[in-house]
Design an enzyme around this catalytic site. Structure first.
Site, short mmCIF file in Angstrom:
data_model
loop_
_atom_site.label_atom_id
_atom_site.label_comp_id
_atom_site.label_asym_id
_atom_site.label_seq_id
_atom_site.Cartn_x
_atom_site.Cartn_y
_atom_site.Cartn_z
N ARG A 144 -7.04 5.61 -5.83
CA ARG A 144 -6.78 7.04 -6.01
C ARG A 144 -7.07 7.47 -7.45
O ARG A 144 -7.67 8.52 -7.69
CB ARG A 144 -5.33 7.35 -5.63
N ILE A 146 0.87 -1.17 0.00
CA ILE A 146 0.00 0.00 0.00
C ILE A 146 0.91 1.23 0.00
O ILE A 146 2.07 1.15 0.40
CB ILE A 146 -0.98 0.03 1.20
N ASP A 147 0.38 2.34 -0.46
CA ASP A 147 1.20 3.55 -0.61
C ASP A 147 1.70 4.08 0.73
O ASP A 147 1.11 3.80 1.78
CB ASP A 147 0.40 4.65 -1.32
N LYS A 148 2.75 4.87 0.67
CA LYS A 148 3.35 5.46 1.87
C LYS A 148 2.32 6.13 2.77
O LYS A 148 2.28 5.90 3.98
CB LYS A 148 4.42 6.47 1.46
#
Length: 303
Positions: A237, A137-139
């Protein structure tokens, strides 16, 4: 080093070779593709070419990119929020702001650095940089990840992901008022041709499907649950931006005027899968981070 190949299709006629290579390789930029060509790592129909070569249907592109030199990843004593652990898997809740695995700009402070300190054994399928990492998963996305502690578990979990048998639910706060209660976004995702650092809905991209359900509405915002059917880079997103409801706080895909959340309001809240050793279905849930919960309370007060 592994040789890969691609036969140019009719809808790719006239594309520059560097542009097509970047499209085929999800993790590559156009400038990287140009560097590969300059270093003679790429051939078309058995001959080296230049970056401005125009592809024609039937052309066979082969590329043989040297494996990156392994980087030494250090174990670091970083606290982890572990929901479950046994000899095969580990379920961890990643906080917002933590990178999942090391890269050139983030060699410390990552989830992998923390895992190496906590665990004696992690699967080695993804190499020294991403030991145990089955999915990412993204930062600035918080929430649940499953980590594989051996190669057998990793292979079975990866197979479940590929076969769409892993349950992944996210909670997100998005801009605007969504008019319907449920929806499905079925739109292919690939590199944004105008900005190689971003992903976008593009013709010829990889299939991507996101289901969403409205949970709560506010003045100018909507709180939704998103369920991933596929797992493309930045999928939720990109998809929410595509339908005109970008995620609040998203610096890459959202508007400049947004809530001050220091990153997108996106949380991996539910994770379910079949245990690779026992065959038992396991499901885990993680509550919203306090900062996002506080923002929702503020929005409720304004309604």
């Amino acid at each position: 080093m592994t040789e890969q190949s691609h036969q140019v299709e009719a809808n790719e006629k006239g594309l520059r070779i560097d542009k097509l290579l970047a499209k085929i390789n999800d993790d590559a930029s156009r400038s990287q593709a140009q560097q590969w060509i300059e270093n003679d790592y790429v051939m078309v129909n058995g001959e080296h070419i230049k970056s401005n070569f125009k592809c024609q249907p039937g052309d066979v592109i082969t590329w043989n990119i040297p494996d990156p030199k392994p980087l030494k990843v250090e174990a670091e004593n970083i606290p982890l929020h572990i929901l479950y652990e046994d000899s095969d898997v580990l379920i961890v809740s990643k906080p917002k702001g933590m990178v999942v695995h090391p890269s050139a700009g983030h060699m410390s402070g990552t989830l992998v650095n923390a895992l190496l300190y906590h665990c004696q054994d992690l699967s080695g399928i993804n190499g020294t940089i991403r030991p145990g990492i089955v999915h990412r998963i993204d930062k600035d996305t918080s929430g649940l990840l499953v980590v594989a502690k051996n190669d057998h578990a990793h292979a079975l979990l990866a197979s479940q992901l590929k076969d769409k048998k892993v349950e992944r639910k996210y909670l997100a706060l998005v801009h605007g008022s969504i008019s319907h209660e449920y929806g499905t976004i079925d739109a292919p995702i690939g590199r944004d041709p105008k900005d190689r650092q971003k992903m976008a809905v593009v013709e010829g991209g990889r299939a991507a499907v996101t289901h969403f359900e409205v949970k709560e509405k506010f003045d100018g915002f909507t709180f939704v649950q998103c369920v991933l059917e596929t797992g493309r880079t930045h999928q939720i997103r990109v998809h929410m931006h595509y339908i005109g409801h970008p995620i609040a706080g998203d610096p890459k895909y959202g508007p400049r005027k947004t809530l001050d959340l220091e990153g997108q309001a996106l949380h991996a809240s539910t994770l379910g899968f079949t245990h690779p050793a026992t065959g038992e279905w396991m499901s885990f849930h993680e509550k919203l981070p306090a900062t996002l919960e506080e923002e929702l309370d503020n929005l409720r007060k304004m309604c």
